[in-house]
Design an enzyme around this catalytic site. Structure first.
Site, PDB file in Angstrom:
ATOM      1  N   HIS A  92     -10.414  73.019 -24.032  1.00 42.11           N
ATOM      2  CA  HIS A  92     -11.650  72.246 -24.049  1.00 42.11           C
ATOM      3  C   HIS A  92     -12.017  71.728 -22.658  1.00 42.11           C
ATOM      4  CE1 HIS A  92     -10.179  71.116 -28.340  1.00 42.11           C
ATOM      5  NE2 HIS A  92     -10.752  72.302 -28.339  1.00 42.11           N
ATOM      6  N   LYS A 144      -8.561  64.370 -16.397  1.00 42.88           N
ATOM      7  CA  LYS A 144      -7.649  63.873 -17.427  1.00 42.88           C
ATOM      8  C   LYS A 144      -6.257  63.656 -16.848  1.00 42.88           C
ATOM      9  CE  LYS A 144      -9.978  66.282 -21.215  1.00 42.88           C
ATOM     10  NZ  LYS A 144      -9.826  67.303 -22.279  1.00 42.88           N
ATOM     11  N   TYR A 171      -3.889  60.395 -23.362  1.00 36.62           N
ATOM     12  CA  TYR A 171      -4.489  60.745 -22.083  1.00 36.62           C
ATOM     13  C   TYR A 171      -5.644  59.829 -21.727  1.00 36.62           C
ATOM     14  CZ  TYR A 171      -7.702  63.553 -25.016  1.00 36.62           C
ATOM     15  OH  TYR A 171      -8.591  63.993 -25.966  1.00 36.62           O
ATOM     16  N   ASP A 198     -11.930  75.859 -32.340  1.00 40.86           N
ATOM     17  CA  ASP A 198     -11.089  76.611 -31.405  1.00 40.86           C
ATOM     18  C   ASP A 198     -10.970  78.075 -31.811  1.00 40.86           C
ATOM     19  OD1 ASP A 198     -10.776  74.335 -29.913  1.00 40.86           O
ATOM     20  OD2 ASP A 198      -8.812  73.845 -30.735  1.00 40.86           O
TER      21      ASP A 198
END
Length: 187
Positions: free
Chosen positions: A63, A72, A132, A173
């Site tokens: 992603h 991130k 995250y 996905d």
């Protein structure tokens, strides 16, 4: 904090200091000043923290957000994952290349992925808690994905080593485009 560049030099493995004894351990998982000094990234500001829990064999990704792109800083607080970054910058000399690293509750590693990279992970342990920080907010209209098994990228997911016959994927996905048809960062 130890910082190790990867084959994609902008993607960094971070290893914070861990102090352990018979009682357990202590680590400072994030400190803005230490992060900036260790990485040389003085303008990174995190605005959102996320936490996901997934079972063994779950594969999330790959992603990224084209608008409101997110840097991130990722880590695992329970279990283990194989974490992957893919360069999605069409004009990069490393476009379509990937790096992968195991992140676990035992090795305390973190991975820094700047804007311009797709991100995904495969859960290796029975369960994993993945946390995250992001540099911009989640923006569903701008989210994109690229196929986890695109042969043009060629990620060596450790499925067999982890005893996983096929990963568990979301519908999004499963339907992600191949790199050749994916929206990419053009600048």
């Amino acid at each position: 904090m130890k910082v190790t560049p990867t084959a994609l030099p902008e993607v960094l493995i971070l290893e914070p200091r861990v102090f352990g004894d018979a009682r357990g351990f202590f680590t400072e998982s994030y400190n803005a000043r230490v992060f900036a000094e260790a990485t040389g990234l003085h303008d990174v500001e995190f605005v959102q923290d996320n936490h996901s829990r997934s079972g063994q064999g779950v594969l999330r990704g790959l992603h990224y957000q084209l608008q409101q792109p997110q840097g991130k800083l990722v880590r695992v607080v329970r279990g283990a994952v194989f974490d992957v970054a893919v360069d999605m910058r069409r004009h990069s000399p490393r476009f379509g290349r990937w790096v992968g690293v195991e992140l676990s509750e035992h090795n305390h590693r973190q991975l820094w992925l700047p804007e311009g990279f797709a991100h995904g992970f495969l859960v290796l342990s029975e369960q994993a808690d993945f946390v995250y920080k992001t540099t911009d907010y989640y923006a569903a209209p701008h989210e994109r994905a690229v196929r986890w098994d695109d042969p043009a990228i060629g990620i060596a997911w450790p499925l067999a080593q982890a005893g996983i016959q096929a990963p568990t994927l979301s519908e999004k996905d499963r339907a992600a485009p191949l790199l050749a048809a994916a929206d990419c960062f053009e600048a």
